[in-house]
Motif scaffolding. Structure first.
Motif, PDB file in Angstrom:
ATOM      1  N   CYS A 206      41.822  41.104  26.360  1.00 30.95           N
ATOM      2  CA  CYS A 206      41.565  41.340  27.791  1.00 30.95           C
ATOM      3  C   CYS A 206      42.819  41.876  28.480  1.00 30.95           C
ATOM      4  O   CYS A 206      42.748  42.793  29.299  1.00 30.95           O
ATOM      5  CB  CYS A 206      41.106  40.053  28.470  1.00 30.95           C
ATOM      6  SG  CYS A 206      39.464  39.495  27.975  1.00 30.95           S
ATOM      7  N   SER A 207      43.957  41.305  28.149  1.00 23.38           N
ATOM      8  CA  SER A 207      45.220  41.754  28.740  1.00 23.38           C
ATOM      9  C   SER A 207      45.533  43.192  28.333  1.00 23.38           C
ATOM     10  O   SER A 207      45.984  44.001  29.147  1.00 23.38           O
ATOM     11  CB  SER A 207      46.368  40.830  28.318  1.00 23.38           C
ATOM     12  OG  SER A 207      46.138  39.516  28.767  1.00 23.38           O
ATOM     13  N   LEU A 208      45.285  43.513  27.060  1.00 24.23           N
ATOM     14  CA  LEU A 208      45.514  44.878  26.589  1.00 24.23           C
ATOM     15  C   LEU A 208      44.599  45.863  27.313  1.00 24.23           C
ATOM     16  O   LEU A 208      45.029  46.964  27.703  1.00 24.23           O
ATOM     17  CB  LEU A 208      45.295  44.947  25.083  1.00 24.23           C
ATOM     18  CG  LEU A 208      45.408  46.334  24.444  1.00 24.23           C
ATOM     19  CD1 LEU A 208      46.780  46.960  24.714  1.00 24.23           C
ATOM     20  CD2 LEU A 208      45.149  46.248  22.940  1.00 24.23           C
ATOM     21  N   LEU A 209      43.350  45.493  27.509  1.00 23.40           N
ATOM     22  CA  LEU A 209      42.432  46.365  28.244  1.00 23.40           C
ATOM     23  C   LEU A 209      42.917  46.591  29.680  1.00 23.40           C
ATOM     24  O   LEU A 209      42.828  47.703  30.205  1.00 23.40           O
ATOM     25  CB  LEU A 209      41.021  45.756  28.254  1.00 23.40           C
ATOM     26  CG  LEU A 209      40.315  45.645  26.898  1.00 23.40           C
ATOM     27  CD1 LEU A 209      38.949  44.991  27.069  1.00 23.40           C
ATOM     28  CD2 LEU A 209      40.174  47.008  26.236  1.00 23.40           C
ATOM     29  N   ARG A 210      43.449  45.546  30.301  1.00 25.16           N
ATOM     30  CA  ARG A 210      43.985  45.703  31.666  1.00 25.16           C
ATOM     31  C   ARG A 210      45.134  46.702  31.682  1.00 25.16           C
ATOM     32  O   ARG A 210      45.268  47.497  32.624  1.00 25.16           O
ATOM     33  CB  ARG A 210      44.455  44.349  32.205  1.00 25.16           C
ATOM     34  CG  ARG A 210      43.332  43.366  32.466  1.00 25.16           C
ATOM     35  CD  ARG A 210      43.844  42.107  33.176  1.00 25.16           C
ATOM     36  NE  ARG A 210      42.820  41.076  33.155  1.00 25.16           N
ATOM     37  CZ  ARG A 210      42.796  40.057  32.315  1.00 25.16           C
ATOM     38  NH1 ARG A 210      43.793  39.898  31.445  1.00 25.16           N
ATOM     39  NH2 ARG A 210      41.823  39.171  32.350  1.00 25.16           N
ATOM     40  N   VAL A 265      35.940  39.689  27.194  1.00 28.79           N
ATOM     41  CA  VAL A 265      36.254  41.089  26.873  1.00 28.79           C
ATOM     42  C   VAL A 265      35.302  42.016  27.614  1.00 28.79           C
ATOM     43  O   VAL A 265      35.720  43.026  28.209  1.00 28.79           O
ATOM     44  CB  VAL A 265      36.180  41.322  25.352  1.00 28.79           C
ATOM     45  CG1 VAL A 265      36.216  42.822  25.038  1.00 28.79           C
ATOM     46  CG2 VAL A 265      37.338  40.621  24.656  1.00 28.79           C
ATOM     47  N   LEU A 266      34.001  41.693  27.613  1.00 25.11           N
ATOM     48  CA  LEU A 266      33.024  42.526  28.313  1.00 25.11           C
ATOM     49  C   LEU A 266      33.267  42.517  29.819  1.00 25.11           C
ATOM     50  O   LEU A 266      33.153  43.556  30.486  1.00 25.11           O
ATOM     51  CB  LEU A 266      31.606  42.039  28.009  1.00 25.11           C
ATOM     52  CG  LEU A 266      31.101  42.271  26.580  1.00 25.11           C
ATOM     53  CD1 LEU A 266      29.694  41.698  26.420  1.00 25.11           C
ATOM     54  CD2 LEU A 266      31.112  43.753  26.233  1.00 25.11           C
ATOM     55  N   ASN A 267      33.606  41.365  30.365  1.00 27.15           N
ATOM     56  CA  ASN A 267      33.888  41.282  31.806  1.00 27.15           C
ATOM     57  C   ASN A 267      35.079  42.158  32.188  1.00 27.15           C
ATOM     58  O   ASN A 267      35.064  42.844  33.214  1.00 27.15           O
ATOM     59  CB  ASN A 267      34.160  39.837  32.211  1.00 27.15           C
ATOM     60  CG  ASN A 267      32.906  38.988  32.213  1.00 27.15           C
ATOM     61  OD1 ASN A 267      31.792  39.508  32.238  1.00 27.15           O
ATOM     62  ND2 ASN A 267      33.069  37.674  32.183  1.00 27.15           N
ATOM     63  N   THR A 268      36.125  42.103  31.359  1.00 28.55           N
ATOM     64  CA  THR A 268      37.318  42.914  31.629  1.00 28.55           C
ATOM     65  C   THR A 268      36.993  44.396  31.523  1.00 28.55           C
ATOM     66  O   THR A 268      37.456  45.213  32.334  1.00 28.55           O
ATOM     67  CB  THR A 268      38.449  42.549  30.652  1.00 28.55           C
ATOM     68  OG1 THR A 268      38.701  41.152  30.721  1.00 28.55           O
ATOM     69  CG2 THR A 268      39.728  43.306  30.996  1.00 28.55           C
ATOM     70  N   LEU A 273      35.958  49.638  34.240  1.00 29.42           N
ATOM     71  CA  LEU A 273      35.141  50.853  34.343  1.00 29.42           C
ATOM     72  C   LEU A 273      34.521  51.031  35.721  1.00 29.42           C
ATOM     73  O   LEU A 273      34.161  52.152  36.101  1.00 29.42           O
ATOM     74  CB  LEU A 273      34.031  50.821  33.292  1.00 29.42           C
ATOM     75  CG  LEU A 273      34.471  51.031  31.843  1.00 29.42           C
ATOM     76  CD1 LEU A 273      33.299  50.807  30.897  1.00 29.42           C
ATOM     77  CD2 LEU A 273      35.050  52.436  31.648  1.00 29.42           C
ATOM     78  N   TYR A 274      34.400  49.938  36.476  1.00 28.39           N
ATOM     79  CA  TYR A 274      33.725  50.029  37.781  1.00 28.39           C
ATOM     80  C   TYR A 274      34.354  51.066  38.720  1.00 28.39           C
ATOM     81  O   TYR A 274      33.634  51.867  39.322  1.00 28.39           O
ATOM     82  CB  TYR A 274      33.698  48.652  38.443  1.00 28.39           C
ATOM     83  CG  TYR A 274      33.082  48.675  39.822  1.00 28.39           C
ATOM     84  CD1 TYR A 274      31.705  48.838  39.969  1.00 28.39           C
ATOM     85  CD2 TYR A 274      33.862  48.567  40.963  1.00 28.39           C
ATOM     86  CE1 TYR A 274      31.126  48.879  41.226  1.00 28.39           C
ATOM     87  CE2 TYR A 274      33.297  48.609  42.223  1.00 28.39           C
ATOM     88  CZ  TYR A 274      31.930  48.767  42.356  1.00 28.39           C
ATOM     89  OH  TYR A 274      31.367  48.814  43.601  1.00 28.39           O
TER      90      TYR A 274
END
Length: 286
Positions: A206-210, A265-268, A273-274
């Motif tokens: 999640c942090s990496l996606l951020r 992960v999906l929430n992040t 993407l929003y």
């Protein structure tokens, strides 16, 4: 009193220990809090993300109180290496929250992370925040006398107590990199974590996606998600269609990261993407 549980033939669970841990931390009874962490491990309960969150939130409630940090460093002498890492992680988060570069540098040195890019970012001059005792009188040393006392106390036992970062340490630092929009530091953090043999978890992903969304690399974020959902053909199809709608092209490739699919992960991913695809992307992820 845990003896009441024994008298009733009951065993305390993780929530019991978390309540005790939060109470002692907020009362600034650091040695007792360290003992609770040791009891958690003695019960066979790992110090997981939920325990880390209790420690971090309890420290946040105290605010950037310098005495709290000094007491925490002094209390580290009574704990195991892994317990010390959990406390250092909380102090690292507290220092990041208060934008205190000196203490960020101190904690990174105590975690033996003084060679990573983020350390150089908070310490551009390169001199240690933890000089040897004989160097303290030097006019270039700007640490407060209280900080020197606390750090010296911990350094006395650090040679016997090998503290090292854990996956939560890297998660905190990746979130910090996201706030700084610093992709290079994130890549070096992942490489260092891999060299230490530390396995990532979903919170680290999640942090990496951020980080990737913060630096405008949404396609790279989608590729990582596609790897995680490699065995789910429907999910891969949705992720591929989203990648086609995201503007721009990217060449960044990250090594495959073996993590189980998870709701965080999906929430992040949906939150990232929003702003790009609006409700359409959000709804398709969710």
């Amino acid at each position: 009193d845990l003896r009441a549980f024994a008298a009733e033939g009951l065993r305390p669970d993780r929530r019991t220990y978390h309540l005790l841990l939060a109470g002692f931390l907020r009362n600034r009874e650091l040695p007792v809090a360290m003992h609770i962490l040791e009891l958690i491990r003695a019960e066979g309960l790992p110090v997981d993300a939920s325990t880390q969150a209790v420690i971090a939130s309890s420290y946040r409630a105290l605010g950037p109180d310098i005495d709290v940090r000094h007491s925490a460093l002094q209390a580290l002498r009574s704990g195991s290496a892994s317990t010390s890492t959990a406390i250092l992680n909380a102090l690292l988060q507290l220092s990041i929250d208060s934008a205190d570069n000196e203490w960020i540098g101190i904690i990174l040195e105590l975690l033996r992370l003084d060679h990573i890019d983020l350390y150089r970012a908070v310490n551009p001059h390169g001199s240690s925040f933890l000089p040897d005792e004989e160097d303290y009188p030097d006019e270039d040393v700007t640490l407060s006398s209280q900080t020197i006392d606390a750090v010296t106390t911990f350094r006395i036992t650090r040679t016997a107590l090998y503290t090292r970062p854990d996956v939560a340490s890297y998660t905190i630092l990746l979130n910090y990199s996201a706030a700084r929009k610093d992709l290079d530091s994130s890549i070096s953090l992942l490489a260092h974590m891999n060299s230490q043999g530390i396995q990532p978890d979903d919170l680290l992903i999640c942090s990496l996606l951020r980080v990737l969304f913060a630096v405008d690399k949404p396609i790279a974020a989608l590729r990582i998600a596609a790897d995680i959902y490699s065995t789910n053909s429907a999910a891969r199809e949705v992720l591929a269609s989203l990648a086609e709608e995201v503007p721009g092209q990217e060449e960044e490739e990250f090594p495959f990261i073996a993590v189980k699919p998870s709701v965080p992960v999906l929430n992040t991913l949906a939150a990232g993407l929003y702003p790009i695809l609006g409700l359409s992307g959000f709804e398709r992820i969710i």
